[in-house]
Design a protein around this motif. Sequence first.
Motif, mmCIF file in Angstrom:
data_model
loop_
_atom_site.group_PDB
_atom_site.id
_atom_site.type_symbol
_atom_site.label_atom_id
_atom_site.label_comp_id
_atom_site.label_asym_id
_atom_site.label_seq_id
_atom_site.Cartn_x
_atom_site.Cartn_y
_atom_site.Cartn_z
ATOM 1 N N ARG A 183 -21.575 17.134 -49.772
ATOM 2 C CA ARG A 183 -22.559 16.107 -50.158
ATOM 3 C C ARG A 183 -23.804 16.742 -50.777
ATOM 4 N N GLU A 184 -24.278 17.830 -50.177
ATOM 5 C CA GLU A 184 -25.468 18.507 -50.684
ATOM 6 C C GLU A 184 -25.227 19.080 -52.085
ATOM 7 N N ALA A 185 -23.961 19.347 -52.403
ATOM 8 C CA ALA A 185 -23.623 19.861 -53.734
ATOM 9 C C ALA A 185 -23.465 18.738 -54.758
ATOM 10 N N GLY A 186 -23.669 17.502 -54.315
ATOM 11 C CA GLY A 186 -23.594 16.369 -55.223
ATOM 12 C C GLY A 186 -22.232 15.735 -55.345
ATOM 13 N N LEU A 187 -21.290 16.135 -54.481
ATOM 14 C CA LEU A 187 -19.943 15.586 -54.543
ATOM 15 C C LEU A 187 -19.851 14.271 -53.778
ATOM 16 N N ARG A 188 -19.035 13.352 -54.287
ATOM 17 C CA ARG A 188 -18.743 12.105 -53.590
ATOM 18 C C ARG A 188 -17.669 12.379 -52.539
ATOM 19 N N LEU A 189 -17.577 11.521 -51.534
ATOM 20 C CA LEU A 189 -16.766 11.840 -50.360
ATOM 21 C C LEU A 189 -15.718 10.784 -50.042
ATOM 22 N N THR A 190 -14.557 11.277 -49.615
ATOM 23 C CA THR A 190 -13.484 10.422 -49.124
ATOM 24 C C THR A 190 -12.737 11.176 -48.032
ATOM 25 N N THR A 191 -12.004 10.466 -47.208
ATOM 26 C CA THR A 191 -11.175 11.121 -46.197
ATOM 27 C C THR A 191 -10.018 10.215 -45.814
ATOM 28 N N HIS A 192 -8.895 10.817 -45.473
ATOM 29 C CA HIS A 192 -7.765 10.041 -44.966
ATOM 30 C C HIS A 192 -8.119 9.527 -43.567
ATOM 31 N N ALA A 193 -7.990 8.242 -43.369
ATOM 32 C CA ALA A 193 -8.288 7.656 -42.063
ATOM 33 C C ALA A 193 -7.616 6.290 -41.967
ATOM 34 N N GLY A 194 -7.238 5.925 -40.743
ATOM 35 C CA GLY A 194 -6.693 4.597 -40.549
ATOM 36 C C GLY A 194 -5.287 4.412 -41.071
ATOM 37 N N GLU A 195 -4.564 5.508 -41.166
ATOM 38 C CA GLU A 195 -3.137 5.437 -41.477
ATOM 39 C C GLU A 195 -2.366 5.638 -40.186
ATOM 40 N N TRP A 196 -2.607 6.759 -39.527
ATOM 41 C CA TRP A 196 -1.957 7.045 -38.248
ATOM 42 C C TRP A 196 -2.939 7.010 -37.073
ATOM 43 N N GLY A 197 -4.205 7.164 -37.343
ATOM 44 C CA GLY A 197 -5.185 7.249 -36.273
ATOM 45 C C GLY A 197 -5.751 5.932 -35.792
ATOM 46 N N GLY A 198 -5.477 4.824 -36.465
ATOM 47 C CA GLY A 198 -5.966 3.534 -36.037
ATOM 48 C C GLY A 198 -7.396 3.258 -36.478
ATOM 49 N N PRO A 199 -7.913 2.077 -36.128
ATOM 50 C CA PRO A 199 -9.249 1.669 -36.568
ATOM 51 C C PRO A 199 -10.361 2.631 -36.165
ATOM 52 N N ASP A 200 -10.244 3.262 -35.002
ATOM 53 C CA ASP A 200 -11.306 4.158 -34.549
ATOM 54 C C ASP A 200 -11.502 5.325 -35.514
ATOM 55 N N ALA A 201 -10.430 5.788 -36.130
ATOM 56 C CA ALA A 201 -10.536 6.884 -37.099
ATOM 57 C C ALA A 201 -11.359 6.461 -38.308
ATOM 58 N N ILE A 202 -11.254 5.205 -38.688
ATOM 59 C CA ILE A 202 -12.026 4.696 -39.822
ATOM 60 C C ILE A 202 -13.500 4.631 -39.451
ATOM 61 N N ARG A 203 -13.783 4.174 -38.242
ATOM 62 C CA ARG A 203 -15.172 4.129 -37.779
ATOM 63 C C ARG A 203 -15.779 5.542 -37.748
ATOM 64 N N GLN A 204 -14.996 6.524 -37.299
ATOM 65 C CA GLN A 204 -15.477 7.905 -37.296
ATOM 66 C C GLN A 204 -15.812 8.365 -38.716
ATOM 67 N N ALA A 205 -14.941 8.036 -39.653
ATOM 68 C CA ALA A 205 -15.157 8.454 -41.042
ATOM 69 C C ALA A 205 -16.441 7.849 -41.597
ATOM 70 N N ILE A 206 -16.691 6.587 -41.262
ATOM 71 C CA ILE A 206 -17.892 5.909 -41.757
ATOM 72 C C ILE A 206 -19.140 6.462 -41.084
ATOM 73 N N ASP A 207 -19.092 6.598 -39.755
ATOM 74 C CA ASP A 207 -20.290 6.972 -38.996
ATOM 75 C C ASP A 207 -20.574 8.470 -39.020
ATOM 76 N N ASP A 208 -19.529 9.278 -38.908
ATOM 77 C CA ASP A 208 -19.720 10.723 -38.748
ATOM 78 C C ASP A 208 -19.682 11.494 -40.067
ATOM 79 N N LEU A 209 -18.908 10.998 -41.034
ATOM 80 C CA LEU A 209 -18.788 11.710 -42.309
ATOM 81 C C LEU A 209 -19.501 10.994 -43.449
ATOM 82 N N ARG A 210 -19.840 9.750 -43.252
ATOM 83 C CA ARG A 210 -20.572 8.946 -44.249
ATOM 84 C C ARG A 210 -19.897 8.993 -45.626
ATOM 85 N N VAL A 211 -18.624 8.666 -45.626
ATOM 86 C CA VAL A 211 -17.831 8.740 -46.850
ATOM 87 C C VAL A 211 -18.076 7.521 -47.740
#
Length: 329
Positions: A183-211
Amino acid sequence: MSWKTFPKLELHLHIEGAAPPKFIRGLAQEKSINLDRVFDERGAYAYRDFPEFLKVYEAATQVLKTPRDYQRLTRAVLENCAENGVIYAETFISPDFCGGRDLGAWREYLHAIQEIAAEVEAELGIILRGIVTCIRHFGPEKAKETAICAAETAGDWIVGFGMGGDETILRQGDYAWAFDCAREAGLRLTTHAGEWGGPDAIRQAIDDLRVDRIGHGVRAIEDPRLVDILAEREIVLEICPGSNVALGLYRNFAAHPIARLRDAGVKVTVSTDDPPFFHTTMGREYEELERAFGWGAEDFAALNDTALGAAFCDPATRESLKKRLETYA
């Protein structure tokens, strides 16, 4: 206007996972590498479930050993994309496979890939951009090295940073350093989530990684409040229906939640993930969505508009793509 001729934008495509089996078999033969367990009797990739898919994926990539190999791979992938009407694609590329996370080696691989991508763009009109991807099951420390490679090569071609691999390993937040670095280098962010890990993985991605985007994210449908959050914050889902069906997450396209998510106001896009592994193409994805949900020209135009807005490319590229879509319409 139909899915057959519609120009398409794809945001979730793994470059190694898009390698045609014939290409990998040919490269293995050239290098005298035994890949008997990678293919079935028909010559297709052979796996039974997601963990075995990951093993087969990594076994197939062992034939890709040089920048030249990745040049040849990139051409094969882009030619297949263009045949299915794709005019813009963002592909996941990992320094883990391209130079073992050594920055100097990574630059060599990247130069080779960019060179052939520019050549194919001039020939076929398809634009490619890269998203550097760390491999989750390789662990957070290696993810840091991958993020440094991403940060050092960020620009108009390397436009994003993400994470793939086994979603059941650790938590999204364990990789926060790597995402902060990107992020500090100016890159946009994405991550695989909510395929096998369930809804909680998506919440982690939003809250912890700010994708900015979520790869897959389909299991958000199991949590109505999470669906509302995705819609309210306009977090885009890179949905790959054919992949989800092939891996047994949903029994068929009609059972897939993409239409329900879209109806709930979530921004969704359509991609192929690892197309030859899942016996799909962007053309087939459109065809199956048309068959399952009755989607037509307006629906596919809306998917393209969402993908265009969510693309990590620079403004000039976005404007160029917009004009091409408008010209077609």
